[in-house]
Design a protein around this motif. Structure first.
Motif, PDB file in Angstrom:
ATOM      1  N   MET A   1       9.580   3.279  15.482  1.00  7.46           N
ATOM      2  CA  MET A   1       8.621   2.302  15.734  1.00  7.46           C
ATOM      3  C   MET A   1       9.222   0.994  15.760  1.00  7.46           C
ATOM      4  O   MET A   1       9.890   0.916  15.030  1.00  7.46           O
ATOM      5  CB  MET A   1       7.556   2.596  14.732  1.00  7.46           C
ATOM      6  N   ALA A   2       8.743   0.102  16.626  1.00 13.02           N
ATOM      7  CA  ALA A   2       9.061  -1.304  16.464  1.00 13.02           C
ATOM      8  C   ALA A   2       8.681  -1.932  15.221  1.00 13.02           C
ATOM      9  O   ALA A   2       7.469  -1.866  14.626  1.00 13.02           O
ATOM     10  CB  ALA A   2       8.332  -2.070  17.702  1.00 13.02           C
ATOM     11  N   TRP A   3       9.620  -2.465  14.573  1.00 13.94           N
ATOM     12  CA  TRP A   3       9.494  -3.214  13.338  1.00 13.94           C
ATOM     13  C   TRP A   3       8.462  -4.123  13.044  1.00 13.94           C
ATOM     14  O   TRP A   3       7.921  -4.497  12.180  1.00 13.94           O
ATOM     15  CB  TRP A   3      10.823  -3.736  12.643  1.00 13.94           C
ATOM     16  N   GLN A   4       8.112  -4.807  14.340  1.00 10.27           N
ATOM     17  CA  GLN A   4       7.061  -5.948  14.164  1.00 10.27           C
ATOM     18  C   GLN A   4       5.461  -5.123  14.030  1.00 10.27           C
ATOM     19  O   GLN A   4       4.683  -5.717  13.505  1.00 10.27           O
ATOM     20  CB  GLN A   4       6.855  -6.499  15.425  1.00 10.27           C
ATOM     21  N   PHE A   5       5.476  -3.711  14.281  1.00  9.34           N
ATOM     22  CA  PHE A   5       4.239  -3.392  13.968  1.00  9.34           C
ATOM     23  C   PHE A   5       4.108  -2.930  12.483  1.00  9.34           C
ATOM     24  O   PHE A   5       3.207  -2.603  11.896  1.00  9.34           O
ATOM     25  CB  PHE A   5       3.964  -2.142  14.805  1.00  9.34           C
ATOM     26  N   VAL A   6       5.184  -2.826  11.746  1.00 11.77           N
ATOM     27  CA  VAL A   6       5.087  -2.156  10.314  1.00 11.77           C
ATOM     28  C   VAL A   6       4.244  -3.056   9.306  1.00 11.77           C
ATOM     29  O   VAL A   6       3.588  -2.454   8.825  1.00 11.77           O
ATOM     30  CB  VAL A   6       6.465  -2.101   9.494  1.00 11.77           C
ATOM     31  N   ALA A   7       4.543  -4.355   9.325  1.00 13.97           N
ATOM     32  CA  ALA A   7       3.933  -5.131   8.197  1.00 13.97           C
ATOM     33  C   ALA A   7       2.278  -5.250   8.685  1.00 13.97           C
ATOM     34  O   ALA A   7       1.647  -5.157   7.592  1.00 13.97           O
ATOM     35  CB  ALA A   7       4.447  -6.633   8.281  1.00 13.97           C
ATOM     36  N   PRO A   8       1.771  -5.591   9.685  1.00 18.95           N
ATOM     37  CA  PRO A   8       0.635  -5.365  10.075  1.00 18.95           C
ATOM     38  C   PRO A   8      -0.034  -4.218   9.603  1.00 18.95           C
ATOM     39  O   PRO A   8      -1.142  -3.905   9.033  1.00 18.95           O
ATOM     40  CB  PRO A   8       0.492  -5.676  11.656  1.00 18.95           C
ATOM     41  N   MET A   9       0.732  -3.110   9.904  1.00 17.56           N
ATOM     42  CA  MET A   9       0.098  -1.882   9.215  1.00 17.56           C
ATOM     43  C   MET A   9      -0.127  -1.469   8.038  1.00 17.56           C
ATOM     44  O   MET A   9      -1.104  -1.219   7.388  1.00 17.56           O
ATOM     45  CB  MET A   9       1.022  -0.625  10.059  1.00 17.56           C
ATOM     46  N   ILE A  10       0.806  -2.114   7.191  1.00 13.57           N
ATOM     47  CA  ILE A  10       0.706  -1.771   5.704  1.00 13.57           C
ATOM     48  C   ILE A  10      -0.439  -2.705   5.242  1.00 13.57           C
ATOM     49  O   ILE A  10      -1.166  -2.394   4.442  1.00 13.57           O
ATOM     50  CB  ILE A  10       2.394  -2.366   5.190  1.00 13.57           C
ATOM     51  N   VAL A  11      -0.556  -4.044   5.547  1.00 14.17           N
ATOM     52  CA  VAL A  11      -1.520  -4.838   5.204  1.00 14.17           C
ATOM     53  C   VAL A  11      -3.132  -4.342   5.684  1.00 14.17           C
ATOM     54  O   VAL A  11      -4.052  -4.461   4.768  1.00 14.17           O
ATOM     55  CB  VAL A  11      -1.450  -6.420   6.182  1.00 14.17           C
ATOM     56  N   ALA A  12      -3.173  -3.493   6.602  1.00 12.41           N
ATOM     57  CA  ALA A  12      -4.307  -3.080   7.118  1.00 12.41           C
ATOM     58  C   ALA A  12      -4.677  -2.020   6.183  1.00 12.41           C
ATOM     59  O   ALA A  12      -5.763  -1.732   5.691  1.00 12.41           O
ATOM     60  CB  ALA A  12      -4.251  -2.598   8.616  1.00 12.41           C
ATOM     61  N   VAL A  13      -3.870  -0.903   5.895  1.00 19.63           N
ATOM     62  CA  VAL A  13      -4.084   0.035   4.923  1.00 19.63           C
ATOM     63  C   VAL A  13      -4.574  -0.666   3.590  1.00 19.63           C
ATOM     64  O   VAL A  13      -5.226   0.050   3.193  1.00 19.63           O
ATOM     65  CB  VAL A  13      -2.751   0.986   4.882  1.00 19.63           C
ATOM     66  N   VAL A  14      -3.868  -1.512   3.081  1.00 21.03           N
ATOM     67  CA  VAL A  14      -4.018  -1.930   1.817  1.00 21.03           C
ATOM     68  C   VAL A  14      -5.390  -2.714   1.693  1.00 21.03           C
ATOM     69  O   VAL A  14      -6.261  -2.700   0.761  1.00 21.03           O
ATOM     70  CB  VAL A  14      -3.071  -2.898   1.314  1.00 21.03           C
ATOM     71  N   LEU A  15      -5.797  -3.316   2.811  1.00 25.87           N
ATOM     72  CA  LEU A  15      -6.917  -4.081   3.105  1.00 25.87           C
ATOM     73  C   LEU A  15      -8.243  -3.048   3.017  1.00 25.87           C
ATOM     74  O   LEU A  15      -9.288  -3.249   2.668  1.00 25.87           O
ATOM     75  CB  LEU A  15      -7.063  -4.845   4.185  1.00 25.87           C
ATOM     76  N   GLY A  16      -7.827  -1.979   3.821  1.00 29.45           N
ATOM     77  CA  GLY A  16      -8.628  -0.995   3.875  1.00 29.45           C
ATOM     78  C   GLY A  16      -9.156  -0.246   2.342  1.00 29.45           C
ATOM     79  O   GLY A  16     -10.307   0.136   2.275  1.00 29.45           O
ATOM     80  N   VAL A  17      -7.805  -0.088   1.515  1.00 28.81           N
ATOM     81  CA  VAL A  17      -8.351   0.563   0.432  1.00 28.81           C
ATOM     82  C   VAL A  17      -8.919  -0.582  -0.543  1.00 28.81           C
ATOM     83  O   VAL A  17     -10.033  -0.394  -1.378  1.00 28.81           O
ATOM     84  CB  VAL A  17      -6.935   0.718  -0.422  1.00 28.81           C
ATOM     85  N   ALA A  18      -8.616  -1.974  -0.412  1.00 24.37           N
ATOM     86  CA  ALA A  18      -9.354  -2.753  -1.110  1.00 24.37           C
ATOM     87  C   ALA A  18     -10.903  -2.921  -0.973  1.00 24.37           C
ATOM     88  O   ALA A  18     -11.721  -2.854  -1.618  1.00 24.37           O
ATOM     89  CB  ALA A  18      -8.850  -4.220  -0.919  1.00 24.37           C
ATOM     90  N   MET A  19     -11.288  -2.852   0.385  1.00 24.28           N
ATOM     91  CA  MET A  19     -12.679  -2.617   1.063  1.00 24.28           C
ATOM     92  C   MET A  19     -13.260  -1.378   0.363  1.00 24.28           C
ATOM     93  O   MET A  19     -14.493  -1.555   0.025  1.00 24.28           O
ATOM     94  CB  MET A  19     -12.633  -2.663   2.529  1.00 24.28           C
ATOM     95  N   LEU A  20     -12.602  -0.575   0.451  1.00 22.95           N
ATOM     96  CA  LEU A  20     -13.018   1.050  -0.128  1.00 22.95           C
ATOM     97  C   LEU A  20     -13.568   0.793  -1.552  1.00 22.95           C
ATOM     98  O   LEU A  20     -14.569   1.015  -1.839  1.00 22.95           O
ATOM     99  CB  LEU A  20     -12.267   1.952   0.172  1.00 22.95           C
ATOM    100  N   LEU A  21     -12.674  -0.078  -2.399  1.00 25.75           N
ATOM    101  CA  LEU A  21     -12.792   0.026  -3.865  1.00 25.75           C
ATOM    102  C   LEU A  21     -13.855  -0.950  -4.117  1.00 25.75           C
ATOM    103  O   LEU A  21     -14.885  -0.840  -5.034  1.00 25.75           O
ATOM    104  CB  LEU A  21     -11.463  -0.778  -4.420  1.00 25.75           C
ATOM    105  N   ARG A  22     -14.160  -2.096  -3.396  1.00 25.44           N
ATOM    106  CA  ARG A  22     -15.047  -2.869  -3.402  1.00 25.44           C
ATOM    107  C   ARG A  22     -16.577  -2.141  -3.179  1.00 25.44           C
ATOM    108  O   ARG A  22     -17.395  -2.466  -3.755  1.00 25.44           O
ATOM    109  CB  ARG A  22     -14.924  -4.146  -2.380  1.00 25.44           C
ATOM    110  N   GLY A  23     -16.469  -1.428  -2.026  1.00 28.31           N
ATOM    111  CA  GLY A  23     -17.686  -0.752  -1.942  1.00 28.31           C
ATOM    112  C   GLY A  23     -18.023   0.142  -3.108  1.00 28.31           C
ATOM    113  O   GLY A  23     -19.273   0.351  -3.347  1.00 28.31           O
ATOM    114  N   LEU A  24     -17.076   1.038  -3.428  1.00 26.98           N
ATOM    115  CA  LEU A  24     -17.576   1.961  -4.594  1.00 26.98           C
ATOM    116  C   LEU A  24     -17.922   1.207  -5.905  1.00 26.98           C
ATOM    117  O   LEU A  24     -18.872   1.800  -6.588  1.00 26.98           O
ATOM    118  CB  LEU A  24     -16.281   2.663  -4.998  1.00 26.98           C
ATOM    119  N   ARG A  25     -17.315  -0.023  -6.249  1.00 24.42           N
ATOM    120  CA  ARG A  25     -17.695  -0.632  -7.347  1.00 24.42           C
ATOM    121  C   ARG A  25     -19.064  -1.401  -7.063  1.00 24.42           C
ATOM    122  O   ARG A  25     -19.802  -1.551  -7.919  1.00 24.42           O
ATOM    123  CB  ARG A  25     -16.582  -1.849  -7.523  1.00 24.42           C
ATOM    124  N   GLY A  26     -19.337  -1.674  -6.051  1.00 28.93           N
ATOM    125  CA  GLY A  26     -20.606  -2.307  -5.578  1.00 28.93           C
ATOM    126  C   GLY A  26     -21.827  -0.992  -5.793  1.00 28.93           C
ATOM    127  O   GLY A  26     -22.893  -1.473  -6.353  1.00 28.93           O
TER     128      GLY A  26
END
Length: 238
Positions: A206-231
């Motif tokens: 895979m083109a390396w330019q896509f790697v960082a945005p994908m990692i950030v998206a995954v972690v942001l998704g987990v953060a939003m999930l945790l926020r929803g569960l806490r709420g």
């Protein structure tokens, strides 16, 4: 925890986060561009002119040199794995490292004659009887893991900064940013996303330019999930 100790710990975390952020910047501005450029230079390097004598050891062309195997070490076993060969020649005496035992290393014995491919002073491959094996010094087209490491460092810097600043705030305001709260899950998510995206990206090319945005998206998704569960937990407790 005493307020003074909390604040000292918070300041230390802020300092660590700054160091991680600096590491992230260095990865994307120094390490990654240098690695990509080195691989491109290697890929475009041609053979040294036939019959020409080496003017210097660190040539940009690929030169074949005769070497004699002094000894080899082939040792598997996870973290203690070791694959290397000691070779000697007219201009080189030392060790070359490998990532695995085959296809050539585990067949070599002391006294065997091999041909080394040299580029910029590094032996990038050994060849014997048609068998060729790359050494650990050969440039590889694997910038994806470097980009993943940079993204991981950047996200850890943000997480550590959050932990640090939370310890500079009153206790009642830092509950979401405690290790027992969302901290440990975000830390695990960053590590898993770094390797879970970086390694497959290398395998799939895979083109390396896509790697960082994908990692950030995954972690942001987990953060939003945790926020929803806490709420949901807070709403259910009322």
């Amino acid at each position: 925890m005493h307020t003074g100790v909390r604040r000292v710990l918070g300041l230390l975390m802020v300092v660590v986060s700054v160091a991680m952020a600096a590491g992230c910047v260095l990865v994307f501005t120094k390490w990654l561009p240098a690695d990509v450029a080195r691989y491109e230079d290697y890929r475009s390097a041609g053979r040294c002119p036939s019959g020409s004598a080496a003017q210097e050891w660190r040539e940009d062309c690929l030169r074949k040199v005769g070497l004699t195997v002094v000894d080899t070490v082939v040792r598997g076993g996870g973290k203690n794995s070791e694959y290397r060969a000691s070779v000697s020649g007219r201009r080189f005496h030392g060790e070359v490292a490998f990532g695995d035992p085959g296809p050539l290393l585990d067949t070599l014995q002391a006294g065997d004659r091999v041909v080394g491919t040299v580029w910029r002073g590094d032996i990038v491959a050994l060849t014997k009887d048609g068998l060729r094996q790359k050494t650990s010094d050969e440039p590889r087209d694997e910038p994806q893991m470097i980009a993943a490491a940079g993204a991981g460092l950047g996200l850890l810097a943000v997480l550590t900064l959050g932990f640090g600043t939370s310890r500079l705030l009153p206790l009642r305001r830092c509950a979401p940013l405690t290790w027992g709260g969302s901290g440990k899950w975000l830390f695990a998510a960053i590590l898993m996303a770094t390797f879970g995206v970086g390694l497959p990206a290398v395998w799939l090319g895979m083109a390396w330019q896509f790697v960082a945005p994908m990692i950030v998206a995954v972690v942001l998704g987990v953060a939003m999930l945790l926020r929803g569960l806490r709420g949901s937990a807070v709403a259910g407790a009322r």
